[in-house]
Scaffold this active site. Structure first.
Site, PDB file in Angstrom:
ATOM      1  N   HIS A   4       5.700  -3.153   8.417  1.00  0.00           N
ATOM      2  CA  HIS A   4       5.323  -3.237   6.994  1.00  0.00           C
ATOM      3  C   HIS A   4       5.997  -2.117   6.207  1.00  0.00           C
ATOM      4  CE1 HIS A   4       2.402  -3.485   3.537  1.00  0.00           C
ATOM      5  NE2 HIS A   4       2.616  -2.174   3.521  1.00  0.00           N
ATOM      6  N   GLU A   5       5.985  -0.908   6.756  1.00  0.00           N
ATOM      7  CA  GLU A   5       6.630   0.226   6.072  1.00  0.00           C
ATOM      8  C   GLU A   5       8.148   0.036   6.033  1.00  0.00           C
ATOM      9  OE1 GLU A   5       4.895   2.155   4.386  1.00  0.00           O
ATOM     10  OE2 GLU A   5       2.924   1.769   5.264  1.00  0.00           O
ATOM     11  N   GLU A  48       3.197  -5.040  -2.088  1.00  0.00           N
ATOM     12  CA  GLU A  48       2.425  -4.926  -0.843  1.00  0.00           C
ATOM     13  C   GLU A  48       2.377  -6.272  -0.117  1.00  0.00           C
ATOM     14  OE1 GLU A  48       1.337  -2.364   0.864  1.00  0.00           O
ATOM     15  OE2 GLU A  48       2.095  -1.114  -0.757  1.00  0.00           O
TER      16      GLU A  48
END
Lengths: 182, 299
Positions: B145-146, B218
């Protein structure tokens, strides 16, 4: 006008199709309604009538029932049958009888069993009579729950049936007497 | 009762982000004071504009160091954290991405963040609590995700978005100070008040827009990160653990709590639109739902 408990419970008849296509969950052939027993003639009469009614369903509907009292003092009416329509008819009729006789405050929950084709795990949809909505319950080993599977159930049907959004109210019902007699 | 349960989870989410925001806010305040002094001593507008742009560039250039410093993250070598390096390398190799530098924050609160001006100079930081609490596959989900944030250049997108509001804010301030000196008698208080109102409105609108962009990014990072590992449910599980949602799912039997009627009479506060407009992250439930839908579509 708010929907009655039976109307909401009947929404399982469409939700189970979604659960089967998305998560390979099949109707397990068992469901139950549970309510707290109280002493008194009226309650006793209601219970007798309920048993008589459920017994009378047998030849017409593919349905058998048994009554189990658990260690919390709750009476469980467990229904078994192969057809979801019959299971839901029996379940809602039982709930209606309890409500009609003025014992709706005693009604706690209805539980509907599903069985996963992939790993044969038993997964449940719990209907909370006080909140008028459903939440998932998937017991794992001991007193732990399989939250991953519960999340999958939520994402599959939370738009389709009234669903409990507040996960802190997803109270488990340990040692369900659906398969073992209490 | 449910609100007291929620508190530790709210604290969890805010720690690292809050420190970064405070650091940058203090820096911005310092710049404003410094530039005000320049205006006060009579430096002309063009010189001030040049100095202000240099400051913004410097802040951009040193942003990594500021983030590392404000969060207490330390860059770590392969010798110090071999497993973490292996894990990151597995994901970047599979997805043909440059390997970022890796940092660890010594904190028990599970959290992670990415920073960096370009994918090549990026840093992924995780807390020691995150490594303790998550299984390997869940940690992979979070790091992917990062990495998706880095790949999508979200730091740049958000910096540019906030640059708009910062520049608007500077301009409003200086026209206020400048106008104040030259034309206090000519324009009077009306013009100044108007400028203040425009400045405040600009700032509030850009603040909300930045948050909306951030929430959208996000979701995108969740999706892209899940594509990198191919396991959306593992990221969903990690989110459940990090947010404390997992702990909110009760283990106490319904029959034991049934007597506490308060639970059922008071409708649970759903969080409301207020907090969702102001927050930078979408609600965990929504993110998990989308990840589960991805999983269903993949299988």
């Amino acid at each position: 006008m708010p929907k009655s408990d039976s109307d909401i419970l009947f929404s399982i008849s469409s939700a189970h199709v979604t659960l089967e296509t998305k998560l390979l969950l099949k109707v397990g052939g068992r469901c139950a309604v549970t309510f707290k027993t109280v002493s008194g003639t009226l309650f006793h009469e209601m219970e007798q009538d309920l048993r008589r009614f459920l017994a009378s369903l047998h030849p017409e509907f593919d349905l058998s029932f048994r009554a189990v009292t658990d260690r919390y003092g709750y009476l469980w009416i467990v229904l078994e049958g192969s057809r979801i329509e019959d299971l839901l008819a029996g379940l809602t009729a039982a709930g209606d009888i309890v409500e009609e006789r003025g014992f709706s405050d005693q009604l706690l929950a209805a539980v509907f069993e599903f069985r996963c084709d992939l790993d044969a795990s038993l997964q449940y949809l719990v209907y909370n009579f006080k909140r008028n909505n459903f939440y998932p319950f998937v017991p794992a080993t001991g007193k732990s729950r399989d939250t991953e599977k519960e999340m999958k159930i939520m994402s599959a049907i939370s738009e389709e049936v009234p669903f409990e959004r507040d996960m802190s109210l997803w109270y488990p019902l340990w040692d369900l007497p659906l398969r073992s007699p209490g | 009762m449910s609100s007291s349960k929620k508190l530790p989870w709210q604290k969890r989410d805010s720690g690292l982000t809050a420190r970064i925001i405070v650091s940058f806010a203090v820096l911005t305040m310092l710049y404003l004071v410094f530039l005000s002094v320049l205006v006060y001593v009579g430096v002309d507008f063009i010189a001030i504009a040049v100095i202000a742009s240099l400051m913004i560039l410097a802040q951009w250039y040193f942003s990594d160091k500021i983030v590392l410093w404000s969060t207490g993250a330390k860059l770590v070598t392969r010798e110090q954290f071999p497993e973490l390096h292996d894990l990151v390398e597995r994901i970047v190799a599979r997805n043909n991405l440059p390997k970022p530098r890796i940092a660890v924050v010594n904190s028990r609160i599970p959290n992670a963040f990415a920073t960096g001006k370009s994918p090549k100079s990026a840093i992924v930081a995780v807390t020691s609590g995150l490594m303790d609490e998550l299984e390997t596959e869940e940690l992979e989900g979070v790091i992917a995700h990062e990495l998706a944030h880095i790949k999508n250049r979200d730091v740049l997108v958000l910096t540019l978005a906030s640059l708009f509001s910062t520049v608007a804010w500077y301009l409003m301030n200086f026209s206020f100070y400048g106008g104040g000196y030259r034309g206090r008698s000519r324009e009077g208080a009306g013009g100044v008040a108007l400028i203040m109102i425009v400045a405040i409105v600009t700032w509030i609108v850009s603040f909300l827009i930045i948050r909306a962009i951030s929430r959208y990014r996000e979701f995108v990072a969740d999706r892209d990160g899940a594509m990198m590992t191919g396991k959306p449910t593992k990221l969903a599980n990690a989110l459940l653990k990090i947010s404390g949602t997992m702990k909110r799912i009760p283990s106490k039997d319904l029959r034991e709590v049934e007597g506490m009627n308060a639970f059922f009479i008071i409708p649970a506060l759903s969080g409301g639109t207020f907090s969702s407009i102001f927050s930078t992250h979408p609600p965990v439930e929504q993110r998990i739902k989308k990840l589960m839908e991805m999983e269903a579509a993949m299988s």
